[in-house]
Scaffold this motif. Structure first.
Motif, PDB file in Angstrom:
ATOM      1  N   ASN A  57       0.819  -1.226  -0.149  1.00  0.00           N
ATOM      2  CA  ASN A  57       0.044   0.025   0.012  1.00  0.00           C
ATOM      3  C   ASN A  57       0.741   1.313   0.027  1.00  0.00           C
ATOM      4  N   SER A  60       2.215   1.951  -3.400  1.00  0.00           N
ATOM      5  CA  SER A  60       1.220   2.248  -4.407  1.00  0.00           C
ATOM      6  C   SER A  60       0.976   3.888  -3.995  1.00  0.00           C
ATOM      7  N   THR A  69      10.179   4.527  -4.957  1.00  0.00           N
ATOM      8  CA  THR A  69       9.507   3.377  -4.429  1.00  0.00           C
ATOM      9  C   THR A  69      10.676   2.112  -4.474  1.00  0.00           C
ATOM     10  N   ALA A  75       3.513  -2.647  -5.801  1.00  0.00           N
ATOM     11  CA  ALA A  75       2.225  -1.813  -5.539  1.00  0.00           C
ATOM     12  C   ALA A  75       0.909  -2.600  -5.529  1.00  0.00           C
ATOM     13  N   GLU A  77      -3.231  -2.726  -6.197  1.00  0.00           N
ATOM     14  CA  GLU A  77      -4.069  -2.078  -7.045  1.00  0.00           C
ATOM     15  C   GLU A  77      -4.809  -0.903  -6.278  1.00  0.00           C
ATOM     16  N   HIS A  79      -5.067   1.198  -2.352  1.00  0.00           N
ATOM     17  CA  HIS A  79      -4.367   1.668  -1.220  1.00  0.00           C
ATOM     18  C   HIS A  79      -5.380   2.791  -0.439  1.00  0.00           C
TER      19      HIS A  79
END
Length: 94
Positions: A57, A60, A69, A75, A77, A79
């Protein structure tokens, strides 16, 4: 029942995440298991699965804001909007 993550936990895990990014930028390895363990210790969360989902999360939400990141934590889909709002408050403004 799953416990919601708090702003304090967000702050701790985001700090660990950013430290891991700094280690990566310095060209040194940082093991995924060590990042998860650091997050577990900092938050008191016991389940690796919960921490791994949170780190996904976090990836993402950071991607949505254009922040760096870690590839170790793909990631997810969706969050929590609360997490994005938390990070937005910490992004330096020009």
């Amino acid at each position: 029942m799953a416990m919601l993550w708090t702003d304090e936990e967000y702050a701790k895990t985001n700090r660990i995440y950013e430290e891991a990014l700094a280690v990566r930028r310095a060209g040194r390895p940082r093991r995924r298991v060590d990042i998860v363990q650091a997050c577990r210790q900092a938050t008191g969360r016991k389940a690796d699965g919960s921490v791994l989902m949170h780190l996904g999360n976090l990836t993402s939400a950071r991607m949505a804001l254009g922040l760096a990141t870690l590839p170790e934590f793909p990631a997810l889909e969706h969050h929590p909007k609360k997490l994005t709002a938390f990070l937005e408050r910490r992004v330096p403004r020009d």
